[in-house]
Write an enzyme that holds these catalytic residues in place. Structure first.
Site, PDB file in Angstrom:
ATOM      1  CG  ASP A   5     -12.141 -21.496 -43.138  1.00  0.00           C
ATOM      2  OD1 ASP A   5     -11.293 -21.771 -42.274  1.00  0.00           O
ATOM      3  OD2 ASP A   5     -12.959 -20.574 -43.029  1.00  0.00           O
ATOM      4  CG  ASP A  32     -11.363 -16.589 -37.330  1.00  0.00           C
ATOM      5  OD1 ASP A  32     -10.475 -17.242 -37.912  1.00  0.00           O
ATOM      6  OD2 ASP A  32     -12.569 -16.666 -37.607  1.00  0.00           O
TER       7      ASP A  32
HETATM    8  C1  GAL Z   1     -13.190 -18.993 -40.264  1.00  0.00           C
HETATM    9  C2  GAL Z   1     -12.157 -18.120 -40.946  1.00  0.00           C
HETATM   10  C3  GAL Z   1     -12.759 -16.742 -41.106  1.00  0.00           C
HETATM   11  C4  GAL Z   1     -14.013 -16.842 -41.951  1.00  0.00           C
HETATM   12  C5  GAL Z   1     -14.993 -17.844 -41.337  1.00  0.00           C
HETATM   13  C6  GAL Z   1     -16.174 -18.105 -42.259  1.00  0.00           C
HETATM   14  O1  GAL Z   1     -12.674 -20.250 -40.085  1.00  0.00           O
HETATM   15  O2  GAL Z   1     -10.977 -18.096 -40.193  1.00  0.00           O
HETATM   16  O3  GAL Z   1     -11.814 -15.863 -41.681  1.00  0.00           O
HETATM   17  O4  GAL Z   1     -13.670 -17.205 -43.257  1.00  0.00           O
HETATM   18  O5  GAL Z   1     -14.369 -19.072 -41.077  1.00  0.00           O
HETATM   19  O6  GAL Z   1     -17.077 -19.040 -41.729  1.00  0.00           O
END
Ligand code: GAL
Length: 378
Positions: free
Chosen positions: A126, A183
């Site tokens: 991430d 997301d």
């Molecule tokens: C976001 C990511 C999600 C998930 C989340 C977890 O940045 O895009 O898919 O992994 O963090 O905190």
């Protein structure tokens, strides 16, 4: 490690968020087999954020949460592997993960070694809490190199949401897939928004480093961590078809221990999966610019062996009657060639057509997926 087709599997985030533990993961591994998901090609089981203790150990290593994973991660990985599946985990290029757990900034090599020692086959990485003086490309290169040198094949799934012009540098880093959009949430509005954004990246997509449009919401029905309004089954079918058509990884996000029959029939459609996993992995292109109806997308993609996939996606809120002209597919009127067209969701071959194909009436938010064979015109 070279990854030739988009990864397929399941990820814990969409439904479970921080509510993950050993029992859930092991039951999910069982559900892959019981529901025929592994047989259909879904083979990665990925634990997302919120698996770790808040502190590293005295050697600087990440530690699995003692309550959620009392036997550690090797134990979980061994179980997942015993089912014939591959095991994935999550970390972040910044100082903390997006949910605030320890992340891999300045621990890249040690973390890659830790993941390898646990038997990890896939790392989602991430982009939260990036130190202000660090550039994204450098952070992903560090982990890309660490993974390539950790002694185990680990698929590197970059997740910087397409920001900071990710598309311009991500292929330098060793990533096998990269999140090209923000997301997803469980709503039609989100599906539509991600799809429209993706059209900017048609020419970036390529074998070995796939555009990732985020995990699937099929079958969530408004329940779980990213739940919003939920979608109808037809909207889930359109979402799945579009992700498959555009060559996105297919990472299921619903609770696969409790899928209804419609959800299974969507996720397990072999002919749709075959278009996603096509060996040639060509980029899609627009083959029916309906300038009077911008929300109606008619896209084509050349397949291995000479067939052509055509996907028609009605993203508008009203019905549509789209068509496509074969000259946009490379078949001009004097070529002597025609197309034998199969409607995949119907499971029917419709016949042989010349010059142009007019679809059936397509209701709002629904789609058509065709597989077309080039044949001699009679
Ligand atoms: C976001 C990511 C999600 C998930 C989340 C977890 O940045 O895009 O898919 O992994 O963090 O905190």
């Amino acid at each position: 490690m070279i990854v030739r087709t988009p990864p397929m599997g399941w990820n814990s985030w969409n439904t479970f968020g921080r509510n993950i533990d050993e029992k859930l993961i092991m039951e999910t591994a069982d559900a892959f087999i019981e529901n025929g998901l592994l047989e259909a090609g879904y083979n990665y089981l990925v634990i997302d954020d919120c698996w770790a203790e808040m502190q590293r150990d005295e050697n600087g290593r990440l530690v699995p949460d003692h309550i959620k994973f009392p036997h550690g991660m090797k134990y979980v990985a061994d179980y997942v592997h015993s089912k014939g599946l591959k095991f994935g985990m999550y970390s972040c290029a910044g100082s903390l993960t997006c949910a605030g757990y320890p992340a891999s900034f300045e621990y890249e090599f040690i973390d890659a070694e830790t993941f390898a020692s646990w038997g990890v086959d896939y790392l989602k990485y991430d982009y939260c809490f990036r130190p202000m003086n660090q550039q994204g490309h450098a952070l992903y290169k560090r982990m890309g190199l660490a993974l390539a040198n950790c002694g185990r094949d680990i698929c590197f799934s970059a997740c910087s949401w397409g920001v900071d012009r990710t598309n311009e540098w991500i292929k330098q880093t060793g990533a096998h897939l990269w999140r090209s959009t923000g997301d997803i949430n469980d709503s039609w509005a989100s599906v539509k928004q991600l799809l429209e954004k993706q059209t900017e990246y048609f020419t970036t997509n390529g074998q070995g480093c796939f555009n990732d449009m985020d995990m699937l919401i099929v079958g969530m029905h408004g329940k779980g961590n990213v739940a919003v309004a939920g979608c109808t089954d037809e909207e889930y079918r359109t979402h799945f078809s579009a992700w498959a058509f555009l060559g996105s990884p297919l990472m299921i996000g619903c609770d696969i221990r409790n899928m209804d029959e419609v959800t299974k029939s969507i996720l397990l459609n072999k002919e749709i999966i075959a278009i996603n996993q096509d060996g040639a992995y060509r980029q899609p292109f627009d083959c029916g610019n309906h300038w009077w109806a911008q929300d109606v997308k008619v896209w084509a993609k050349f397949l291995e062996g000479g067939d052509i996939a055509v996907g028609v996606f009605n993203l508008s809120d009203g019905p549509a009657d789209p068509f496509f002209s074969f000259d946009t597919l490379g078949i001009d009127r004097v070529s002597g060639k025609a197309l034998e067209i199969r409607d995949i969701w119907k499971g029917e071959t419709l016949g042989v057509f010349k010059d142009v194909f007019r679809t059936e009436h397509i209701a709002a938010h629904t789609c058509k997926m065709y597989r077309c064979k080039v044949v001699d015109a009679k």
